[in-house]
Design a protein around this motif. Structure first.
Motif, PDB file in Angstrom:
ATOM      1  N   PRO A 143       0.790  -1.232   0.000  1.00  7.92           N
ATOM      2  CA  PRO A 143       0.000   0.000   0.000  1.00  7.92           C
ATOM      3  C   PRO A 143       0.822   1.281   0.000  1.00  7.92           C
ATOM      4  O   PRO A 143       0.481   2.242  -0.702  1.00  7.92           O
ATOM      5  CB  PRO A 143      -0.850  -0.119   1.267  1.00  7.92           C
ATOM      6  CG  PRO A 143      -0.105  -1.080   2.145  1.00  7.92           C
ATOM      7  CD  PRO A 143       0.542  -2.046   1.206  1.00  7.92           C
ATOM      8  N   PRO A 165      -7.646   4.069  -0.511  1.00  4.55           N
ATOM      9  CA  PRO A 165      -6.767   2.981  -0.072  1.00  4.55           C
ATOM     10  C   PRO A 165      -7.543   1.686   0.075  1.00  4.55           C
ATOM     11  O   PRO A 165      -8.775   1.668   0.036  1.00  4.55           O
ATOM     12  CB  PRO A 165      -6.248   3.483   1.280  1.00  4.55           C
ATOM     13  CG  PRO A 165      -7.332   4.376   1.794  1.00  4.55           C
ATOM     14  CD  PRO A 165      -7.970   4.997   0.571  1.00  4.55           C
ATOM     15  N   CYS A 173      -1.496   4.406   4.676  1.00  4.08           N
ATOM     16  CA  CYS A 173      -1.723   5.398   3.621  1.00  4.08           C
ATOM     17  C   CYS A 173      -2.244   6.711   4.212  1.00  4.08           C
ATOM     18  O   CYS A 173      -1.824   7.800   3.800  1.00  4.08           O
ATOM     19  CB  CYS A 173      -2.722   4.861   2.600  1.00  4.08           C
ATOM     20  SG  CYS A 173      -2.113   3.474   1.636  1.00  4.08           S
TER      21      CYS A 173
END
Length: 471
Positions: A143, A165, A173
């Motif tokens: 991520p 996200p 994130c």
């Protein structure tokens, strides 16, 4: 938008630790109205951000990179808790995000327009300008790094972004976005909307005021995203995974190839789009290669990613583990391969509460087995034997994917043939998996459309305006 755990009565998405099932946090379950609000605010910010000096944008991205590096340990701990990977890998991923910010800071503003004079038409100019509001949908496996890949070129070229996200790994994130805001990025230049793909993701793909959409995920979902995006003529980048082949020739450095196979397959518990997912080994070195791989895999320490010495953490979800185990069992049940190591779900301490699956080696695998065709997103290394390079390349290409592939040899004719004939957007020689931010990243066939990274990515987020001035 919020970066805090949910309170009140609003629906939320819980985030669990894959190693023990404990609750890490929660985020709002965003709605289509949240997407509308984020897009509107991003357009308001675009009017200012797009006209800002590229040097000022560079300073913000450089500062963000520095702040992320200073907070690397805390961010890495959060990433491991929500995603599951070993802390060492999380530290590297956070550093990778910072490097991507610094790279795009260094090239912000380099894509200038063109100018010329023609006797018949007069002054001719081509101006490159940002598109407007862009969107991104990112997965759970990498991520932080993938967020960097998507926001770097967007912000550097003066665009603004709405980013969704992953539902199961959104916290890092959100924390990274906080560092960007701290560095001076206007909050409306990067709007974060958490929630499901069915609601938030689809709203982004359908939204008429979003000019570009970048998606990383499964092929089936990518096709749906493309269908929705096409109705409003969005520019799209689709990174849809891969089933990367590794070809080990008879003259390869067997030790280096074995180490490359193990690190390239079991990194991030095999949950990487460019991971080695299939290995084809020359019959002349097959036995020695398998023996060394088995030794190396036997030394891997599986456990909680936060614990010192862990080499491989759990799979991200139980569903992912079920899919992986099903493919392994199907291979054995259909007499298409033999389990040399692993191949089962551990249920004894400390594994009983997490999504663990032991590192698995399958030998003498039929090249036509499903485990050699599909993208196996987990710690399974299927190995097949070949007699000629042409056979190996044919088997490597016999899949719908075309993201990456590697050839392990020191013969230049072999290297040249592999570079020419492999259906892959990335071809490594005597290495696999590593990708610097300076080079384009993307695949062929069902692995997706478009390219990310490098200066090539900047062009995707700029459009040309032709200007003709009569003298």
């Amino acid at each position: 938008m919020t970066t805090q755990p949910v309170t009140g009565e609003r629906e939320s998405c819980a985030v669990f630790n894959p190693a023990d099932g404990s609750l890490v946090g929660s985020v709002p379950a965003g709605t289509a109205d949240d997407v509308d609000d984020a897009v509107r605010r991003a357009w308001e910010s675009f009017q200012i951000w797009s006209r800002s000096d590229p040097l000022d944008r560079s300073k913000i991205l450089f500062t963000a990179g520095r702040l992320v590096r200073e907070d690397q340990k805390n961010l890495a701990h959060l990433l491991t808790r929500e995603q599951g990977k070993p802390l060492r890998e999380s530290m590297n991923e956070i550093a990778g995000f910072a490097r991507v910010m610094e790279y795009y800071a260094s090239i912000s503003g380099i894509m200038q327009g063109d100018y010329g004079v023609n006797a018949s038409y007069g002054h001719m100019m081509v101006k490159r300008q940002p598109l407007g509001v862009c969107a991104a949908i990112i997965p759970w496996n990498m991520p932080a790094l993938i967020m960097g890949w998507k926001i770097g070129p967007v912000l550097a070229t003066g665009n603004t972004m709405v980013l969704k996200p992953s539902t199961t790994a959104p916290l890092t994130c959100l924390a990274l976005a906080g560092h960007l805001y701290q560095a001076g990025l206007p909050e409306s230049a990067l709007r974060m909307v958490t929630g499901s793909g069915e609601v938030v993701g689809e709203a982004l793909a359908r939204h008429p005021d979003i000019r570009s959409l970048s998606f990383t995920g499964a092929v089936s979902t990518g096709i749906q995203v493309a269908e929705h995006a096409a109705k409003t003529l969005k520019k799209t980048i689709l990174e849809l995974g891969g089933s990367d082949a590794m070809i080990v020739c008879h003259d390869a450095d067997t030790e280096a190839a074995a180490k490359g196979a193990v690190s390239g397959r079991f990194f991030n518990c095999g949950q990487t789009c460019t991971a080695i997912k299939r290995v084809f080994v020359d019959s002349r070195i097959y036995d020695s290669f398998i023996h060394r791989v088995q030794e190396l895999v036997g030394k891997l320490v599986v456990g909680d990613g936060l614990k010192t010495g862990t080499d491989m953490g759990p799979l991200h979800t139980i569903r992912q583990r079920e899919n992986v185990h099903s493919l392994v069992q199907g291979t054995v049940d259909n007499n298409q391969g033999t389990i040399l190591a692993g191949g089962y779900i551990p249920d004894t301490p400390p594994y009983q509460y997490g999504n663990f699956y032991l590192p698995t080696i399958l030998t003498d695998v039929d090249p036509d087995a499903p485990v050699m065709k599909e993208e196996v997103f987990g710690p399974v290394l299927p190995v097949s034997v070949f007699d000629t390079l042409s056979d190996a390349i044919e088997h490597a290409n016999a899949t719908r994917y075309g993201l990456g592939a590697s050839i392990w040899t020191h013969d230049m004719r072999t290297i040249n043939q592999a570079i020419q004939d492999l259906d892959a957007g990335i071809v490594w020689v005597n290495q696999h998996l590593r990708i610097p931010p300076e080079v384009p990243f993307g695949g062929m066939k069902s692995s997706g459309l478009g390219r990310e990274n490098g200066r090539y990515a900047l062009l995707h987020y700029l459009e040309e305006k032709t200007i003709l001035i009569h003298p």
